[in-house]
Scaffold this motif. Structure first.
Motif, short mmCIF file in Angstrom:
data_model
loop_
_atom_site.label_atom_id
_atom_site.label_comp_id
_atom_site.label_asym_id
_atom_site.label_seq_id
_atom_site.Cartn_x
_atom_site.Cartn_y
_atom_site.Cartn_z
N VAL A 1 10.28 -3.19 -2.64
CA VAL A 1 10.23 -3.68 -1.25
C VAL A 1 10.72 -5.13 -1.17
N SER A 2 11.48 -5.56 -2.16
CA SER A 2 11.91 -6.95 -2.25
C SER A 2 12.62 -7.44 -0.99
N GLU A 3 13.63 -6.71 -0.55
CA GLU A 3 14.42 -7.15 0.60
C GLU A 3 13.60 -7.17 1.89
N LEU A 4 12.78 -6.14 2.07
CA LEU A 4 11.94 -6.08 3.27
C LEU A 4 10.93 -7.23 3.28
N MET A 5 10.29 -7.48 2.13
CA MET A 5 9.29 -8.53 2.05
C MET A 5 9.93 -9.90 2.26
N SER A 6 11.08 -10.12 1.66
CA SER A 6 11.78 -11.40 1.81
C SER A 6 12.18 -11.64 3.27
N THR A 7 12.63 -10.58 3.93
CA THR A 7 12.99 -10.70 5.34
C THR A 7 11.78 -11.05 6.19
N CYS A 8 10.65 -10.43 5.91
CA CYS A 8 9.41 -10.73 6.64
C CYS A 8 9.01 -12.18 6.45
N THR B 1 0.81 -1.22 0.00
CA THR B 1 0.00 0.00 0.00
C THR B 1 0.85 1.28 0.00
N TYR B 2 1.87 1.30 0.83
CA TYR B 2 2.59 2.54 1.06
C TYR B 2 3.97 2.62 0.38
N TYR B 3 4.50 1.48 -0.05
CA TYR B 3 5.87 1.51 -0.57
C TYR B 3 6.02 0.91 -1.98
N TYR B 4 4.91 0.52 -2.59
CA TYR B 4 4.98 -0.05 -3.94
C TYR B 4 3.90 0.61 -4.78
N SER B 5 4.26 1.68 -5.44
CA SER B 5 3.31 2.43 -6.26
C SER B 5 2.80 1.58 -7.41
N GLY B 6 1.48 1.52 -7.58
CA GLY B 6 0.88 0.79 -8.69
C GLY B 6 0.57 -0.66 -8.40
N TYR B 7 0.92 -1.12 -7.21
CA TYR B 7 0.63 -2.52 -6.87
C TYR B 7 -0.88 -2.71 -6.70
N ASN B 8 -1.42 -3.78 -7.29
CA ASN B 8 -2.85 -4.03 -7.27
C ASN B 8 -3.16 -5.31 -6.49
N SER C 1 3.64 -12.68 -4.14
CA SER C 1 5.02 -12.95 -4.57
C SER C 1 5.62 -11.79 -5.37
N VAL C 2 4.77 -10.96 -5.99
CA VAL C 2 5.25 -9.79 -6.75
C VAL C 2 6.02 -8.84 -5.84
N LEU C 3 5.60 -8.77 -4.57
CA LEU C 3 6.25 -7.88 -3.62
C LEU C 3 7.68 -8.32 -3.31
N GLY C 4 7.96 -9.62 -3.45
CA GLY C 4 9.28 -10.13 -3.14
C GLY C 4 10.18 -10.32 -4.35
N ALA C 5 9.65 -10.07 -5.55
CA ALA C 5 10.46 -10.22 -6.77
C ALA C 5 11.60 -9.21 -6.76
N SER C 6 12.69 -9.55 -7.44
CA SER C 6 13.90 -8.71 -7.42
C SER C 6 13.66 -7.28 -7.90
N VAL C 7 12.69 -7.09 -8.81
CA VAL C 7 12.42 -5.75 -9.34
C VAL C 7 11.53 -4.92 -8.41
N PRO D 1 13.01 -15.63 -4.75
CA PRO D 1 11.93 -14.72 -5.19
C PRO D 1 11.28 -15.20 -6.49
N GLY D 2 10.01 -14.85 -6.65
CA GLY D 2 9.27 -15.24 -7.85
C GLY D 2 9.56 -14.34 -9.02
N ASN D 3 10.78 -14.40 -9.53
CA ASN D 3 11.22 -13.52 -10.62
C ASN D 3 10.69 -13.96 -11.98
N HIS D 4 10.43 -12.97 -12.83
CA HIS D 4 10.00 -13.21 -14.21
C HIS D 4 10.87 -12.39 -15.18
N ILE D 5 10.99 -12.89 -16.39
CA ILE D 5 11.52 -12.11 -17.51
C ILE D 5 10.40 -12.08 -18.53
#
Length: 219
Positions: free
Chosen positions: A52-59, A29-36, A43-49, A107-111
């Protein structure tokens, strides 16, 4: 000492369940603009791009450790039950390792629309974790007697059926493009699935403490 650890394990369950849901809400809500929330999975929150990837992964890693502590406490509290409690504890450990710690490490990374190798590993270990969580109510019905907790017995069936419905809808959402079609609400189905099982785990946690305390007082 044992009584204290069981209480700590119960608290760990509440922190893990509430913290897992709350951390993704706050970061999304507060740290990922455009997240729906409706269309995008957690898993999108933890992807490398992700910003908030590092914070989410730590959580996720912290939540996974807390779930493992809870599993150990659960086995201690119902140690007289036998093989069923061992299986239930292992299922929670598998969830903690696979869906939580696994998501944090892989992380759930995509190309584009294609998963990377790490993304594939993320789905595999997460799949093991989700499967473990899905069948937990079936195992737990053998731990808490129906005559002692009739409402919990029915609740276990509800959680399992609702869990199957939401995970099927989550899987089906991968096959359709984001739209106003409710089936495409991938993020919604995932969150309902987790909320369903997290409430169940917290109820188990409460029963674990009360049952063990009653057992001690009767000695």
């Amino acid at each position: 000492m044992k009584n204290k650890f069981i209480l700590i394990a119960s608290i760990a369950c509440f922190i893990a369940c509430i913290g897992d849901m709350l951390s993704s809400f706050i970061l999304g809500t507060y740290y990922y603009s455009g997240y729906n929330y409706l269309w995008q999975p957690i898993s999108v929150l933890g992807a490398s791009v992700s910003p908030v990837s590092e914070l989410m992964s730590t959580c996720w890693i912290v939540a996974g450790i807390l779930f493992i502590i809870f599993a150990i406490g659960l086995r201690m509290a119902f140690s007289t039950v036998g093989k069923s409690i061992k299986l239930a504890a292992w299922l929670i450990i598998i969830y903690g390792l696979g869906e939580e710690i696994g998501s944090g490490v892989f992380p759930g990374n995509h190309i584009g629309n294609q998963l990377t190798t790490i993304g594939i590993v993320h789905n595999i270990v997460g799949g093991f974790g989700i499967t473990a969580l899905l069948i937990l109510p079936l195992v737990f019905q053998k731990i808490i007697p129906k005559f002692q907790y009739p409402k919990m017995f029915k609740f276990s069936w509800f959680v399992m059926i609702f869990g199957l419905i939401t995970i099927l809808l989550f899987t089906a959402s991968k096959l359709v493009e984001p739209s106003n079609n409710i089936i495409s609400y991938r993020g919604l189905w995932q969150r309902l699935f987790l909320l369903n099982y997290y409430i169940y785990l917290m109820v188990i946690s409460s029963i674990m403490v009360s049952s063990y305390s009653k057992h001690i007082s009767e000695k």
